[in-house]
Design a protein around this motif. Structure first.
Motif, mmCIF file in Angstrom:
data_model
loop_
_atom_site.group_PDB
_atom_site.id
_atom_site.type_symbol
_atom_site.label_atom_id
_atom_site.label_comp_id
_atom_site.label_asym_id
_atom_site.label_seq_id
_atom_site.Cartn_x
_atom_site.Cartn_y
_atom_site.Cartn_z
ATOM 1 N N PHE A 93 10.044 13.131 3.092
ATOM 2 C CA PHE A 93 9.904 12.825 1.607
ATOM 3 C C PHE A 93 8.834 14.325 1.152
ATOM 4 O O PHE A 93 7.658 13.587 1.317
ATOM 5 C CB PHE A 93 9.595 11.485 0.532
ATOM 6 C CG PHE A 93 9.022 11.470 -0.787
ATOM 7 C CD1 PHE A 93 10.265 11.327 -1.871
ATOM 8 C CD2 PHE A 93 8.099 11.278 -1.467
ATOM 9 C CE1 PHE A 93 9.699 12.188 -3.266
ATOM 10 C CE2 PHE A 93 7.304 11.370 -1.864
ATOM 11 C CZ PHE A 93 8.321 11.817 -2.991
ATOM 12 N N LEU A 94 8.961 15.060 -0.075
ATOM 13 C CA LEU A 94 7.852 16.067 -0.577
ATOM 14 C C LEU A 94 7.849 15.780 -1.825
ATOM 15 O O LEU A 94 8.856 15.594 -2.771
ATOM 16 C CB LEU A 94 8.235 16.759 -0.334
ATOM 17 C CG LEU A 94 8.364 17.238 1.359
ATOM 18 C CD1 LEU A 94 8.098 18.635 1.850
ATOM 19 C CD2 LEU A 94 6.629 17.619 1.974
ATOM 20 N N ASP A 95 6.875 15.549 -2.650
ATOM 21 C CA ASP A 95 6.074 15.846 -3.973
ATOM 22 C C ASP A 95 5.232 16.683 -4.373
ATOM 23 O O ASP A 95 4.468 17.109 -3.973
ATOM 24 C CB ASP A 95 6.233 14.277 -4.394
ATOM 25 C CG ASP A 95 5.651 14.087 -5.610
ATOM 26 O OD1 ASP A 95 5.759 15.330 -6.915
ATOM 27 O OD2 ASP A 95 5.085 13.528 -6.937
ATOM 28 N N GLY A 96 5.733 18.204 -4.269
ATOM 29 C CA GLY A 96 5.074 19.400 -4.849
ATOM 30 C C GLY A 96 5.858 20.331 -5.618
ATOM 31 O O GLY A 96 6.295 19.820 -7.064
ATOM 32 N N TYR A 97 5.513 21.116 -6.045
ATOM 33 C CA TYR A 97 5.864 22.487 -6.765
ATOM 34 C C TYR A 97 6.017 23.637 -6.306
ATOM 35 O O TYR A 97 5.266 24.127 -5.237
ATOM 36 C CB TYR A 97 3.591 22.747 -7.611
ATOM 37 C CG TYR A 97 3.343 21.614 -8.091
ATOM 38 C CD1 TYR A 97 3.715 21.398 -9.648
ATOM 39 C CD2 TYR A 97 2.786 20.873 -7.457
ATOM 40 C CE1 TYR A 97 3.263 20.591 -10.216
ATOM 41 C CE2 TYR A 97 2.419 19.290 -8.112
ATOM 42 C CZ TYR A 97 2.524 19.005 -9.396
ATOM 43 O OH TYR A 97 1.751 17.964 -9.795
ATOM 44 N N ILE A 98 6.910 24.191 -7.035
ATOM 45 C CA ILE A 98 7.958 25.401 -6.461
ATOM 46 C C ILE A 98 6.288 26.793 -6.710
ATOM 47 O O ILE A 98 6.287 27.063 -7.568
ATOM 48 C CB ILE A 98 8.776 25.837 -7.212
ATOM 49 C CG1 ILE A 98 10.029 24.341 -7.109
ATOM 50 C CG2 ILE A 98 9.839 26.801 -7.361
ATOM 51 C CD1 ILE A 98 10.600 24.556 -6.136
ATOM 52 N N CYS A 99 6.444 27.297 -5.371
ATOM 53 C CA CYS A 99 5.600 28.483 -5.602
ATOM 54 C C CYS A 99 5.974 29.982 -5.241
ATOM 55 O O CYS A 99 5.009 30.612 -5.451
ATOM 56 C CB CYS A 99 4.743 28.000 -4.222
ATOM 57 S SG CYS A 99 5.249 28.089 -3.251
ATOM 58 N N LEU B 116 7.661 25.293 -1.219
ATOM 59 C CA LEU B 116 7.299 23.788 -1.629
ATOM 60 C C LEU B 116 6.170 23.839 -1.658
ATOM 61 O O LEU B 116 6.086 23.448 -0.241
ATOM 62 C CB LEU B 116 7.807 22.670 -1.391
ATOM 63 C CG LEU B 116 7.765 21.488 -2.623
ATOM 64 C CD1 LEU B 116 8.363 21.867 -3.840
ATOM 65 C CD2 LEU B 116 8.532 19.948 -2.464
ATOM 66 N N ALA B 117 4.873 24.268 -2.403
ATOM 67 C CA ALA B 117 3.566 23.723 -2.243
ATOM 68 C C ALA B 117 2.984 22.463 -2.493
ATOM 69 O O ALA B 117 3.688 21.769 -3.748
ATOM 70 C CB ALA B 117 2.867 24.517 -2.988
ATOM 71 N N PHE C 139 15.236 26.285 -10.562
ATOM 72 C CA PHE C 139 13.492 25.972 -10.539
ATOM 73 C C PHE C 139 13.108 27.119 -11.384
ATOM 74 O O PHE C 139 13.351 28.221 -10.101
ATOM 75 C CB PHE C 139 13.611 25.240 -10.126
ATOM 76 C CG PHE C 139 13.532 23.346 -9.506
ATOM 77 C CD1 PHE C 139 14.343 23.302 -10.349
ATOM 78 C CD2 PHE C 139 14.130 23.142 -7.941
ATOM 79 C CE1 PHE C 139 15.183 21.749 -9.800
ATOM 80 C CE2 PHE C 139 14.946 22.546 -7.599
ATOM 81 C CZ PHE C 139 15.867 21.311 -8.818
ATOM 82 N N GLU C 140 11.989 26.859 -12.051
ATOM 83 C CA GLU C 140 10.649 27.997 -12.103
ATOM 84 C C GLU C 140 9.545 27.496 -11.109
ATOM 85 O O GLU C 140 8.908 26.463 -10.788
ATOM 86 C CB GLU C 140 10.390 27.649 -13.688
ATOM 87 C CG GLU C 140 11.335 28.223 -14.672
ATOM 88 C CD GLU C 140 11.000 28.094 -16.353
ATOM 89 O OE1 GLU C 140 9.807 28.110 -16.372
ATOM 90 O OE2 GLU C 140 12.222 28.110 -17.057
ATOM 91 N N VAL C 141 8.822 28.763 -11.108
ATOM 92 C CA VAL C 141 7.631 29.218 -10.279
ATOM 93 C C VAL C 141 6.417 27.909 -11.365
ATOM 94 O O VAL C 141 6.377 28.154 -12.207
ATOM 95 C CB VAL C 141 6.736 30.080 -9.675
ATOM 96 C CG1 VAL C 141 5.876 30.485 -9.529
ATOM 97 C CG2 VAL C 141 8.225 31.279 -9.198
ATOM 98 N N GLY C 142 6.425 26.680 -10.283
ATOM 99 C CA GLY C 142 5.410 25.859 -10.695
ATOM 100 C C GLY C 142 6.069 24.434 -11.600
ATOM 101 O O GLY C 142 5.375 23.360 -11.421
ATOM 102 N N ALA C 143 7.131 24.438 -11.044
ATOM 103 C CA ALA C 143 7.362 23.214 -11.502
ATOM 104 C C ALA C 143 7.529 22.326 -10.471
ATOM 105 O O ALA C 143 7.610 22.477 -9.399
ATOM 106 C CB ALA C 143 9.565 23.288 -11.733
ATOM 107 N N ARG C 144 7.102 21.008 -10.705
ATOM 108 C CA ARG C 144 7.204 19.989 -9.991
ATOM 109 C C ARG C 144 8.519 19.313 -9.353
ATOM 110 O O ARG C 144 9.256 18.806 -10.631
ATOM 111 C CB ARG C 144 6.623 18.527 -10.680
ATOM 112 C CG ARG C 144 6.227 17.701 -9.690
ATOM 113 C CD ARG C 144 4.952 16.598 -10.220
ATOM 114 N NE ARG C 144 5.361 15.325 -9.439
ATOM 115 C CZ ARG C 144 4.602 14.435 -10.155
ATOM 116 N NH1 ARG C 144 3.975 14.457 -11.367
ATOM 117 N NH2 ARG C 144 4.398 13.015 -9.569
#
Length: 212
Positions: free
Chosen positions: A113-119, A138-139, A165-170
């Protein structure tokens, strides 16, 4: 270390030890070592995954080859410098390890499971047979200002969803870690076999928080 930080990157794998220990690095007198484990899929295929363990979790002078272990931890990355280029190196960082005498439920051998941001912008494509695929990077934040950069791959409807998904989306992701062999072109005439690791997504959702 805050519980919140640990909760955004959770891995559970069960597999057979297939290598001995190789020293990786030391932090504050604590040595960390690499070993490979073979994790079976339901299809019968096997992923060979790198596991980083502390000498305080296992006796690194022992040979555990053939043993079945369960490791709980996080999927981590770091940049390995190769000349003027950087290569992303991934491994499972074990926080807990236990040996198992018997195991038959292969539906639970490999979970993440990951919870991060599109980089970076997702890359959407179709295979020659028409299968839809989207790659995302994913960052995932770690304590003390660090982040892990995790390549993920989605399929079918998930691929179409990920392509928006846009860059910065969680984004939250559930899936499994898989290994994939590929040939790396070193120069005009030479190539080298390497192994890439990525998260194969089974479920995903956009949370709505953005960074940028």
């Amino acid at each position: 270390m805050s519980e919140k930080m640990i909760e955004n990157n959770k891995v559970s794998v069960i597999g057979e030890v297939v290598t001995g220990f190789t020293f990786n690095h030391e932090v504050c007198g604590e040595g960390f070592y690499m070993m490979d484990i073979a994790v079976k899929r339901l299809s019968g295929q096997t992923d060979i995954l790198p596991l980083m363990v502390s000498e305080r979790l296992l006796d690194v002078h022992q040979d555990y080859s053939g043993s079945t272990i369960e490791a709980l931890g996080q999927f981590r990355s770091y940049n390995h410098h190769e000349g003027v280029k950087n290569r992303l190196v991934l491994s499972i960082f074990a926080r807990e390890v236990r040996f198992m005498e018997e195991f038959t439920d292969y539906t639970k051998t490999n979970q993440i499971f990951l919870d991060g941001y599109i980089c970076k912008p997702p890359v959407y494509r179709r295979t020659p047979l028409g299968r839809e695929i989207a790659d995302i990077l994913l960052a995932v934040n770690r304590p003390y200002g660090k982040s892990d950069y995790i390549p993920c791959i989605s399929w079918g409807r998930n691929a179409r969803y990920a392509s928006s998904f846009e860059v910065g989306a969680r984004v939250r992701i559930w899936g499994r870690i898989q290994s994939r062999e590929y040939m790396k072109q070193l120069n005009g005439t030479e190539s080298e076999k390497r192994i890439a690791y990525e998260v194969s997504i089974s479920r995903m959702e956009e949370v709505g928080d953005y960074v940028g």
